[in-house]
Scaffold this motif. Structure first.
Motif, PDB file in Angstrom:
ATOM      1  N   VAL A  40       0.673  -1.206   0.158  1.00 24.41           N
ATOM      2  CA  VAL A  40      -0.050  -0.207  -0.064  1.00 24.41           C
ATOM      3  C   VAL A  40       0.860   1.411   0.044  1.00 24.41           C
ATOM      4  CG1 VAL A  40      -1.676   1.294   1.520  1.00 24.41           C
ATOM      5  CG2 VAL A  40      -2.111  -1.171   1.020  1.00 24.41           C
ATOM      6  N   ASN A  41       2.054   1.180   0.909  1.00 21.24           N
ATOM      7  CA  ASN A  41       2.828   2.352   0.716  1.00 21.24           C
ATOM      8  C   ASN A  41       3.526   2.668  -0.420  1.00 21.24           C
ATOM      9  OD1 ASN A  41       4.519   4.499   2.433  1.00 21.24           O
ATOM     10  ND2 ASN A  41       6.137   2.937   1.924  1.00 21.24           N
ATOM     11  N   GLY A  42       4.132   1.380  -1.309  1.00 16.11           N
ATOM     12  CA  GLY A  42       4.857   1.822  -2.294  1.00 16.11           C
ATOM     13  C   GLY A  42       4.000   2.253  -3.550  1.00 16.11           C
ATOM     14  N   VAL A  43       2.683   1.676  -3.592  1.00 13.71           N
ATOM     15  CA  VAL A  43       1.646   1.822  -4.758  1.00 13.71           C
ATOM     16  C   VAL A  43       0.826   3.113  -4.324  1.00 13.71           C
ATOM     17  CG1 VAL A  43      -0.161   1.008  -5.996  1.00 13.71           C
ATOM     18  CG2 VAL A  43       1.432  -0.600  -5.129  1.00 13.71           C
ATOM     19  N   LEU A  44       0.496   3.188  -3.240  1.00 18.72           N
ATOM     20  CA  LEU A  44      -0.508   4.521  -2.989  1.00 18.72           C
ATOM     21  C   LEU A  44      -0.065   5.708  -2.209  1.00 18.72           C
ATOM     22  CD1 LEU A  44      -3.699   2.396  -1.660  1.00 18.72           C
ATOM     23  CD2 LEU A  44      -3.154   3.268  -4.146  1.00 18.72           C
ATOM     24  N   LEU A  45       0.731   5.283  -1.249  1.00 18.58           N
ATOM     25  CA  LEU A  45       1.087   6.400  -0.428  1.00 18.58           C
ATOM     26  C   LEU A  45       2.464   7.358  -0.643  1.00 18.58           C
ATOM     27  CD1 LEU A  45       0.249   4.890   2.803  1.00 18.58           C
ATOM     28  CD2 LEU A  45      -1.130   6.145   1.504  1.00 18.58           C
ATOM     29  N   LYS A  46       3.361   6.442  -1.279  1.00 16.32           N
ATOM     30  CA  LYS A  46       4.955   7.215  -1.306  1.00 16.32           C
ATOM     31  C   LYS A  46       4.563   8.193  -2.515  1.00 16.32           C
ATOM     32  CE  LYS A  46       8.410   4.192  -1.283  1.00 16.32           C
ATOM     33  NZ  LYS A  46       9.218   3.306  -1.839  1.00 16.32           N
ATOM     34  N   PRO A  47       5.012   9.167  -2.382  1.00 15.84           N
ATOM     35  CA  PRO A  47       5.290  10.177  -3.391  1.00 15.84           C
ATOM     36  C   PRO A  47       5.992   9.688  -4.627  1.00 15.84           C
ATOM     37  CG  PRO A  47       5.912  11.190  -1.394  1.00 15.84           C
ATOM     38  CD  PRO A  47       5.945   9.567  -1.196  1.00 15.84           C
ATOM     39  N   LEU A  48       5.507  10.191  -5.749  1.00 18.07           N
ATOM     40  CA  LEU A  48       6.157  10.136  -7.138  1.00 18.07           C
ATOM     41  C   LEU A  48       7.571  10.441  -6.898  1.00 18.07           C
ATOM     42  CD1 LEU A  48       3.455  10.620  -9.730  1.00 18.07           C
ATOM     43  CD2 LEU A  48       3.875   8.650  -8.624  1.00 18.07           C
ATOM     44  N   ALA A  49       8.460   9.568  -7.763  1.00 15.90           N
ATOM     45  CA  ALA A  49       9.808   9.933  -7.537  1.00 15.90           C
ATOM     46  C   ALA A  49      10.321  11.205  -8.250  1.00 15.90           C
ATOM     47  CB  ALA A  49      10.717   8.783  -8.059  1.00 15.90           C
ATOM     48  N   TYR A  50       9.629  12.442  -8.363  1.00 16.56           N
ATOM     49  CA  TYR A  50      10.028  13.547  -8.789  1.00 16.56           C
ATOM     50  C   TYR A  50       9.572  14.719  -7.843  1.00 16.56           C
ATOM     51  CZ  TYR A  50       8.610  10.505 -12.826  1.00 16.56           C
ATOM     52  OH  TYR A  50       8.598   9.380 -13.533  1.00 16.56           O
ATOM     53  N   ARG A  51      10.336  15.760  -8.026  1.00 16.82           N
ATOM     54  CA  ARG A  51      10.353  17.125  -7.150  1.00 16.82           C
ATOM     55  C   ARG A  51       8.861  17.515  -7.079  1.00 16.82           C
ATOM     56  NH1 ARG A  51      10.268  22.211  -9.037  1.00 16.82           N
ATOM     57  NH2 ARG A  51      11.058  21.413 -11.074  1.00 16.82           N
ATOM     58  N   VAL A 180      20.794   7.653 -17.665  1.00 19.01           N
ATOM     59  CA  VAL A 180      19.792   6.874 -17.183  1.00 19.01           C
ATOM     60  C   VAL A 180      19.111   7.516 -16.021  1.00 19.01           C
ATOM     61  CG1 VAL A 180      19.678   4.550 -15.944  1.00 19.01           C
ATOM     62  CG2 VAL A 180      21.354   4.773 -17.774  1.00 19.01           C
ATOM     63  N   LEU A 181      17.685   7.256 -16.109  1.00 23.61           N
ATOM     64  CA  LEU A 181      16.840   7.535 -15.194  1.00 23.61           C
ATOM     65  C   LEU A 181      17.129   6.920 -13.841  1.00 23.61           C
ATOM     66  CD1 LEU A 181      13.813   8.999 -16.902  1.00 23.61           C
ATOM     67  CD2 LEU A 181      15.732  10.148 -16.405  1.00 23.61           C
ATOM     68  N   PRO A 182      16.805   7.521 -12.784  1.00 29.93           N
ATOM     69  CA  PRO A 182      16.878   7.123 -11.506  1.00 29.93           C
ATOM     70  C   PRO A 182      15.781   5.877 -11.217  1.00 29.93           C
ATOM     71  CG  PRO A 182      16.164   9.097 -10.957  1.00 29.93           C
ATOM     72  CD  PRO A 182      16.286   9.050 -12.491  1.00 29.93           C
ATOM     73  N   ARG A 183      15.745   4.849 -10.279  1.00 27.89           N
ATOM     74  CA  ARG A 183      14.772   3.950  -9.902  1.00 27.89           C
ATOM     75  C   ARG A 183      13.451   4.602  -9.479  1.00 27.89           C
ATOM     76  NH1 ARG A 183      15.388  -1.239  -7.659  1.00 27.89           N
ATOM     77  NH2 ARG A 183      17.293  -0.938  -7.278  1.00 27.89           N
ATOM     78  N   GLY A 184      12.392   4.212  -9.910  1.00 30.10           N
ATOM     79  CA  GLY A 184      11.054   4.867  -9.467  1.00 30.10           C
ATOM     80  C   GLY A 184      10.807   6.019 -10.546  1.00 30.10           C
ATOM     81  N   ALA A 185      11.645   6.368 -11.421  1.00 30.15           N
ATOM     82  CA  ALA A 185      11.140   7.578 -12.361  1.00 30.15           C
ATOM     83  C   ALA A 185      10.496   6.641 -13.436  1.00 30.15           C
ATOM     84  CB  ALA A 185      12.408   8.327 -12.949  1.00 30.15           C
ATOM     85  N   ASP A 186       9.264   6.222 -13.321  1.00 32.59           N
ATOM     86  CA  ASP A 186       8.585   5.263 -14.406  1.00 32.59           C
ATOM     87  C   ASP A 186       7.562   6.040 -15.362  1.00 32.59           C
ATOM     88  OD1 ASP A 186      10.155   3.078 -13.361  1.00 32.59           O
ATOM     89  OD2 ASP A 186       8.724   2.564 -11.800  1.00 32.59           O
ATOM     90  N   TYR A 187       7.522   7.043 -14.974  1.00 33.39           N
ATOM     91  CA  TYR A 187       6.243   7.968 -15.913  1.00 33.39           C
ATOM     92  C   TYR A 187       6.854   8.143 -17.396  1.00 33.39           C
ATOM     93  CZ  TYR A 187       2.706  10.983 -17.555  1.00 33.39           C
ATOM     94  OH  TYR A 187       1.704  11.597 -18.387  1.00 33.39           O
ATOM     95  N   PRO A 188       6.148   7.961 -18.188  1.00 29.84           N
ATOM     96  CA  PRO A 188       5.104   6.997 -18.539  1.00 29.84           C
ATOM     97  C   PRO A 188       5.185   5.704 -18.283  1.00 29.84           C
ATOM     98  CG  PRO A 188       5.619   7.598 -20.533  1.00 29.84           C
ATOM     99  CD  PRO A 188       6.616   8.349 -19.678  1.00 29.84           C
ATOM    100  N   THR A 189       4.508   4.869 -17.685  1.00 34.95           N
ATOM    101  CA  THR A 189       4.679   3.580 -17.386  1.00 34.95           C
ATOM    102  C   THR A 189       4.941   2.645 -18.686  1.00 34.95           C
ATOM    103  OG1 THR A 189       2.349   3.128 -17.320  1.00 34.95           O
ATOM    104  CG2 THR A 189       3.467   3.356 -15.175  1.00 34.95           C
ATOM    105  N   TRP A 190       4.291   2.959 -19.774  1.00 38.25           N
ATOM    106  CA  TRP A 190       4.396   2.274 -20.865  1.00 38.25           C
ATOM    107  C   TRP A 190       5.630   2.183 -21.716  1.00 38.25           C
ATOM    108  CZ3 TRP A 190       5.156   5.808 -24.558  1.00 38.25           C
ATOM    109  CH2 TRP A 190       4.601   7.277 -24.235  1.00 38.25           C
ATOM    110  N   ALA A 191       6.491   3.187 -21.251  1.00 38.79           N
ATOM    111  CA  ALA A 191       7.829   3.582 -21.929  1.00 38.79           C
ATOM    112  C   ALA A 191       8.884   2.984 -21.168  1.00 38.79           C
ATOM    113  CB  ALA A 191       8.005   4.925 -22.174  1.00 38.79           C
ATOM    114  N   ASN A 192      10.051   2.496 -21.968  1.00 40.43           N
ATOM    115  CA  ASN A 192      11.222   2.236 -21.173  1.00 40.43           C
ATOM    116  C   ASN A 192      12.613   2.871 -21.674  1.00 40.43           C
ATOM    117  OD1 ASN A 192      11.409   0.779 -23.546  1.00 40.43           O
ATOM    118  ND2 ASN A 192      10.729  -1.285 -22.455  1.00 40.43           N
TER     119      ASN A 192
END
Length: 813
Positions: A40-51, A180-192
């Protein structure tokens, strides 16, 4: 307090069996709770990995008919960015673009997000390695550069820092890795990976200038400090109205802002909260169980407490010691629970469906550890309060009288309190069992639904020929023909077909529809499919009436069209499938990036096929229209192969056949259609598995609680049992006596649990399919299972009571 804790630890060391049982029981509850909170923390509560990620929003468009989910075209994006500068300090546009990375083991698909200038600044992200795009690299004609996501860097390059500066060989051309982007910088999720939008290849550049090009686009923006989502949406709507007045393509369209977090999380919040609540019930069951153990221990020590009280020890001194023991057990259970949670989180991450957002960010971090420590102390207070109050209420005279005889009867109040704890365990277990039963029955119903085609003995692969190599419709038709012939020649393959978007994959694109007899400006849309002559026969999608495509239809000038049943019901409500044949319908070409994009195609309905599901078998049907593949050749399409036997046995052979026809085609996604469909319900299976696991844990704890209460009852009622036996009670009656006691304990909890479940299962409304949240079968099955388990848990203490010898029981009386 430290002295009390030290004394409590020494006392627990003298009772290793009790300590182990209490700590393990609590560790099970806290471990499950910690693992669930980590998710729940990782999916819902933790802020996105952006400023300052709370200032990030996604921008979407809504068409004149109110259909949502579109993204602004590139020209609209530029105008919206300029017209809303007061609300946003930055806005960026992106669109997907497939790249094929060549390697020693074949081509690997890399879905790149082609982004406009300032994209990374809008997100507020810095590279973990290397750098981001330089201004001169974001202009047309610049050398091709690419930034990798963390996961792609780890998976395809082994985390090698030397990848920065390396030139990669893509089928579309060479790209140089700059960062290379840091871990957690996943937006947009469909791109790698990311590439500048200015370097889009081939005909895709032409699509950027089309104002009605709203396919595969995304817009992200950063609001200015103090600006709300409502204010941002108001500015976007005003700017969209100005565009609608200035351009015909934008008439009636509007735009809205949505928090980026909501866009990333999607609709998983209710499921996550339900599962977290379920694991919280497991923790409460564990607390009730440990409270029972502590109360039994306090009862057993009542003589000791009485002697100390008679010698002058304060009555609250014993209470403090019992509470200190509870704290020690709680902390030990919490520490062991964290170790279990670390292992459990790895299991959850491995079992979680691939589409669960932010699953890569789930871990036992500082926030989770702090929550676990708080939960450990809180549970210690919860299960330690009753034993502490009991210790404080011990009367020396009464306790010493009771302690003088092995068969002395325990206080009625204590027995009732332990029964209340067991009843609470049973009630909570019933709630979880009912919920698990609902999800099990729902999943069974889900698996039994017909997807709309025959998935047995069918292989599926999504093809993505290189955009630079196959830059014309004829070249695409040629490569698909070669691949089809090569796969069709594989022994065991009976039929081969192609379609741009296959049912049950979730892939789709919509086209405006102008149907005969309906107003041109009605806002009608349908899913656009392009299929070859053998598609319907290969997937075995039933024909309702008319005919499907033939080889004669496979020409760019063909005007034959096949639709599904929902199309007929939606656009010809007064006609049946047979009457829809011959009706004329106009749709618009949707293969993006070509000059004929959005060109009208007027066709005649020649056949109606059965409805097939788009994403999962529990979603609604959409109107679908099929045109012959040569009318609108697609650069990305699905090949389907009907096999004579087990399709899994032909995966290697079909993969070789595809590579023989076109070496640059990635084939890693080749799989049986049944496996693909199973993956589409993976989230349902995940939810069901978790809730069944939680229910099983609660059931086990409840059984242990019932066993513990009856075992202590037998031990403390030895004299009574001896008297009954001396007066003629046979073994069967003694066994029945304690079995009835166990059943009574369970029955009271079952009745309360059923009432709680009737209220709690409303939360499962969005997680069940084909069954009511108050499904009688699930409720009755849960109740019967609990009573059966209670009887089985009572059996051992009951048989022990039956073996009590009268002379042995009365020897010391």
């Amino acid at each position: 307090m430290l002295r009390d804790l030290s004394l409590a630890a020494r006392q627990l060391r003298r009772a290793p069996g009790f300590a182990a049982a209490a700590v393990l029981t609590l560790a099970l509850g806290i471990g499950a709770n910690t693992a669930a909170f980590s998710v729940v923390n990782g999916v819902l509560l933790k802020p996105l990995a952006y400023r300052e990620s709370d200032r990030l929003v996604s921008v979407y468009s809504t068409d004149p008919a109110g259909n949502q989910g579109y993204a602004p075209s590139y020209p609209d994006f530029r105008d919206l960015r300029e017209g809303t500068a007061g609300a946003f300090e930055g806005m960026a546009w992106m669109r997907s673009g497939g790249l094929l990375l060549r390697g020693r083991e074949g081509a690997e698909p890399v879905n790149a997000a082609h982004v406009t200038e300032g994209f990374f600044g809008v997100l507020g992200v810095k590279p973990a390695l290397g750098r981001l795009f330089a201004p001169d690299e974001e202009r047309a004609g610049a050398a091709r550069v690419i930034v990798l996501k963390y996961d792609l860097w780890q998976r395809s390059f082994g985390g090698d820092p030397g990848v920065v500066g390396r030139t990669l060989d893509f089928a579309e051309g060479a790209y140089t890795v700059v960062g290379v982007l840091p871990r957690g910088a996943d937006y947009p999720t469909w791109a790698n990976a990311f590439a500048p939008a200015a370097t889009l290849l081939g005909g895709n550049t032409g699509a950027l200038v089309k104002r009605d090009f709203r396919v595969d686009n995304r817009v992200v923006a950063r609001m200015r400090p103090g600006v709300t989502v409502e204010r941002a949406t108001g500015d976007l709507a005003a700017a969209a109205r100005r565009l609608g007045a200035a351009y015909p393509e934008d008439k009636g369209w509007t735009a809205q802002a949505y928090p980026l977090r909501d866009d990333v999380i999607g609709n998983v919040r209710p499921q996550m909260l339900v599962l977290f609540a379920a694991v919280g019930l497991v923790l409460l069951v564990a607390c009730a169980n440990v409270a029972n153990l502590m109360l039994v221990r306090a009862t057993a020590r009542s003589r000791e407490i009485a002697v100390r009280a008679a010698l002058g020890a304060g009555r609250w001194r014993a209470a403090r010691e019992m509470l200190a023991e509870s704290v020690v057990v709680g902390l030990a259970g919490g520490a062991l629970g964290v170790l279990m949670a670390v292992w459990g989180v790895e299991l959850l991450r491995g079992a979680a469906p691939a589409n669960l957002p932010r699953i890569g960010e789930v871990r036992v971090d500082a926030r989770v550890l702090a929550a676990t420590a708080a939960a450990s102390l809180l549970t210690a207070l919860i299960f330690g309060l009753a034993p502490a109050l009991f210790a404080a209420s011990v009367r020396p005279g009464d306790a010493l009288k009771e302690g003088g005889s092995r068969g002395a009867s325990q206080g009625v109040g204590r027995r009732r309190l332990r029964a209340v704890f067991v009843g609470a365990e049973v009630a909570l277990a019933v709630v979880l069992l009912v919920g698990a039963g609902l999800l099990v029955r729902s999943f069974a119903r889900l698996r039994a639904v017909d997807p709309g085609f025959n998935a047995e003995r069918l292989l599926v692969l999504r093809l993505s020929p290189s955009e630079g190599k196959y830059d014309s419709p004829q070249k695409l038709l040629d490569v698909y023909r070669r691949i089809g012939e090569s796969v069709g020649a594989v022994p065991g393959v009976r039929n081969v077909g192609f379609v741009n978007h296959l049912s049950m994959t979730g892939t789709s694109v919509v086209t405006p529809v102008r149907a005969e007899g309906r107003a041109p400006d009605s806002g009608d849309v349908a899913l656009f499919r392009a299929a070859d002559a053998r598609h319907f026969a290969t997937v075995e999608q039933p024909l309702v009436t008319g005919r499907v495509f033939t080889d004669a239809d496979m020409t760019p000038a063909s005007r034959a069209m096949v639709v599904n049943e929902t199309f007929v019901r939606r656009f010809f409500p007064s006609a049946d499938a047979q009457q829809a044949l011959g009706r004329r319908v106009t749709v618009f070409k949707q293969a993006v990036g070509r000059p004929d994009y959005n060109e009208p195609v007027e066709a005649q309905i020649v056949g109606v096929v059965k409805d097939a599901h788009l994403r999962t078998v529990d979603d609604q049907f959409f109107p679908e229209v099929f045109v012959p593949f040569p009318v609108n050749p697609w650069r990305s399409a699905f090949i389907t192969a009907r096999t004579a036997g087990d399709p899994a046995a032909l995966v290697s052979a079909v993969r070789r056949a595809v590579r023989d026809a076109e070496p640059d085609i990635p084939t890693g996604g080749l799989q049986p259609a049944s496996v693909m469909i199973a993956g589409r319900v993976a989230d349902r299976r995940f939810n069901m598995t978790l809730l069944v696991s939680f229910a099983a844990s609660a059931l086990l704890l409840a059984a242990i609680g019932i066993y513990g209460v009856l075992a202590h009852s037998v031990a403390s009622r030895t004299k009574e049992i001896g008297v009954r036996a001396a007066l003629g009670a046979d073994r069967a009656r003694l066994v029945a006596l304690f079995l009835r006691e166990g059943a009574r304990l369970a029955l009271a909890g079952v009745l309360v649990g059923l009432a709680l479940a009737a209220a709690a299962t409303r939360a499962l409304q969005g997680m069940v399919f084909g069954v009511s949240p108050r499904d009688a079968v699930s409720f009755v099955a849960a109740a019967l299972l609990l009573v059966l388990v209670a009887v089985l848990a009572s059996l051992i203490p009951a048989r022990r009571a039956a073996r009590v010898q009268p002379m042995e029981a009365l020897r010391y009386e």
